[in-house]
Design an enzyme around this catalytic site. Sequence first.
Site, PDB file in Angstrom:
ATOM      1  N   ARG A   7       0.850  -1.256   0.095  1.00 39.30           N
ATOM      2  CA  ARG A   7      -0.128   0.000  -0.046  1.00 39.30           C
ATOM      3  C   ARG A   7       0.754   1.087   0.190  1.00 39.30           C
ATOM      4  NH1 ARG A   7      -1.235   3.952   3.223  1.00 39.30           N
ATOM      5  NH2 ARG A   7      -0.182   2.886   4.984  1.00 39.30           N
ATOM      6  N   VAL A   8       0.623   2.050  -0.728  1.00 39.09           N
ATOM      7  CA  VAL A   8       1.013   3.590  -0.529  1.00 39.09           C
ATOM      8  C   VAL A   8      -0.236   4.686  -0.420  1.00 39.09           C
ATOM      9  CG1 VAL A   8       3.035   3.211  -2.119  1.00 39.09           C
ATOM     10  CG2 VAL A   8       0.794   3.874  -3.160  1.00 39.09           C
ATOM     11  N   SER A   9      -0.022   5.676   0.131  1.00 44.18           N
ATOM     12  CA  SER A   9      -1.076   6.577   0.504  1.00 44.18           C
ATOM     13  C   SER A   9      -1.433   7.373  -0.741  1.00 44.18           C
ATOM     14  CB  SER A   9      -0.291   7.652   1.510  1.00 44.18           C
ATOM     15  OG  SER A   9       0.131   6.907   2.665  1.00 44.18           O
ATOM     16  N   THR A  10      -0.729   7.686  -1.521  1.00 38.92           N
ATOM     17  CA  THR A  10      -1.447   8.460  -2.706  1.00 38.92           C
ATOM     18  C   THR A  10      -0.690   7.762  -4.089  1.00 38.92           C
ATOM     19  OG1 THR A  10       0.989   9.667  -3.021  1.00 38.92           O
ATOM     20  CG2 THR A  10      -0.963  10.666  -1.349  1.00 38.92           C
ATOM     21  N   GLN A  13       2.883   8.047  -5.282  1.00 40.56           N
ATOM     22  CA  GLN A  13       4.005   7.336  -4.782  1.00 40.56           C
ATOM     23  C   GLN A  13       3.755   5.754  -5.670  1.00 40.56           C
ATOM     24  OE1 GLN A  13       2.222   7.179  -0.779  1.00 40.56           O
ATOM     25  NE2 GLN A  13       3.968   8.441  -0.010  1.00 40.56           N
TER      26      GLN A  13
END
Length: 192
Positions: A7-10, A13
Amino acid sequence: MKIGYARVSTPEQNLSSQIKILKEAGCEKIFTDQLSAVRVVRPGLDQALNISRPGDVLVVSKLDRLGRRTVDLLDFVKVLEDKGVSLESISDGIDPSSAMGRAMFTIASVFAELERDLILERTHAGISAAKANGVKFGPPEKLSDEQVKAASRLLKTADDNGEFPSMSSIAQVFNVDKSTLSRRLKKLDAGA
């Protein structure tokens, strides 16, 4: 079976480094999300949980990929335990299936939450300092202050027939929406 989750936040990324780590760890299937860990709905994680069976291992590169709040991480581990699925966090080297592993997992979770809180605190402090120094956030205004003043004068100026122009017609002159012009005129009247 080893099931990977990254997972990445945005969307800006990149997931590639996490995916590489998960592949090297022997994950047969990898699911991903590109959204904040604060979000309740995470489709990729939901898919990973849906295909997992007793004896499977959910693998993440780091615990904070699952979440930043300790209580959420502990709840998530309980869900995995109830399904008979174990958790492996590669960089943290924690196995929450043992008493010592659960203790280390809880401590690591607390630090992940602390890290997130400190990042938020620094971000808010930076934004406040920037605002105090006159930095404006958001998109640039579509009308300059001079244009707003000119629009205000036009609205108060009657034509040869004694009629005043409409807000819509003035907005068209400046190539903006009526609501944009109205909002900026209210700011002008308020002295902002």
